[in-house]
Design an enzyme around this catalytic site. Sequence first.
Site: not given
Length: 434
Positions: A209, A111
Amino acid sequence: MQLSSLAGGGEPNCAARAYRPRRSSPETCRPILRPFPRRRPSSAAASAAGASLAPPPPVAERRDLSRELDVAVRAVHMACSLCQVIQQSLLRRGAAHVAAKPDDSPVTVADWGVQAAVSWVLAENFPGERLSITAEEDAAALASPANAAVLDAIVAAVNGSLSAAAGHGLAAPPRGGLRRGDVLEAIARCSAPAAEGGRRWVLDPVDGTLGFVRGDQYAVALALIDGGEAALGVLGCPNYPLRSQWLRHHHRFFRAAARLAPAPPPGSWHSGCVMYALRGGGGAWMQPVGGGAARPVRVSSVDEPAAATFCEPVETANSSHSFSAGLAHHVGLRSRPLRLYSMVKYAAIARGDAEVFMKFARSGYREKVWDHAAGAVIVEEAGGVVTDAGGRRLDFSGGLFLRGLDRGIVACSGGALHRKIIGAVDASWGSSEL
């Protein structure tokens, strides 16, 4: 922010082979990229441009954003390769630098790494502009000495990704790569207060995620917002399979089958895809992760609810499966829902693998712009319809959140299905507990 392992146990060590970018000649290492050519380039011209990107249709007269789209597509290709390497590491080791945000959602090296790499690429390619980027991750926690190991892992991932920049037709970083301060600055560049209206980039570095750490579907999403609408969108889906039936299975089964099958030929879409579109460009396009021949994508022609497939989120924390199920029954959608992480749901609509995506948030939840901007413009340019539950187009002018959203989001492959869904929402909403 306390580090923990969310990768999960029991995953087979069968990740897809790491992407190796093609080598490019020094002539491709240019800080200023050429925009998409108006005609399909020859193989020699495509090679000189770095990754082989297909030309979109003619750009709307209001503004030529072909260069912005060119840079965005190349940046997302590079970001996808970064994610593939990190996801393979997660699956092999069963533990990695994964942190929990205040809302308990996971955040990984990927990320932060993608956010830093894409931010750096945009800043390098548009140096004369007052660059505005809105993205999901915050750099504040990384500045703490307690998270020095995580920051070092992010710096290594970013430099590993940028070392292949020339292979994507992008400018290479300075000799020695980026340092800690450079990476923190690139991440923080995306944390400035989101101005309402105007022109800005919107990035979700790893959308989904949770799917990413579980070895399943996720997406890298980049869009340019101009005047409150998504002017262009790029959606990288590194685990999106060629065959739509694989979407109903956890990606680990696809990886296991891939290990037993012969090595796929080049350009077989084995390693996922990148979709992109320019508003007013007349279509949406898809190519394999890493570059290669592109092809147009088009929504499905199915317009009967009984034959349609509908998508919804995997997780129920911010959406109601029960309301969607009741609505599907009311409309006549008979197939079981296709539950996917991230904006891969938009990709499924755009490619014709599904016909309906519905999301109705629970009370108090507000939809963020980076969760929808890229996917919405791609579906619309592929021939679909994306609105809120009141039938109004999504408004991206409100900073971090969608402005004036009416109840939920409905994306459909065509107008006929869309009208039926919207009508059913109105008929069913009074009995909803949302």
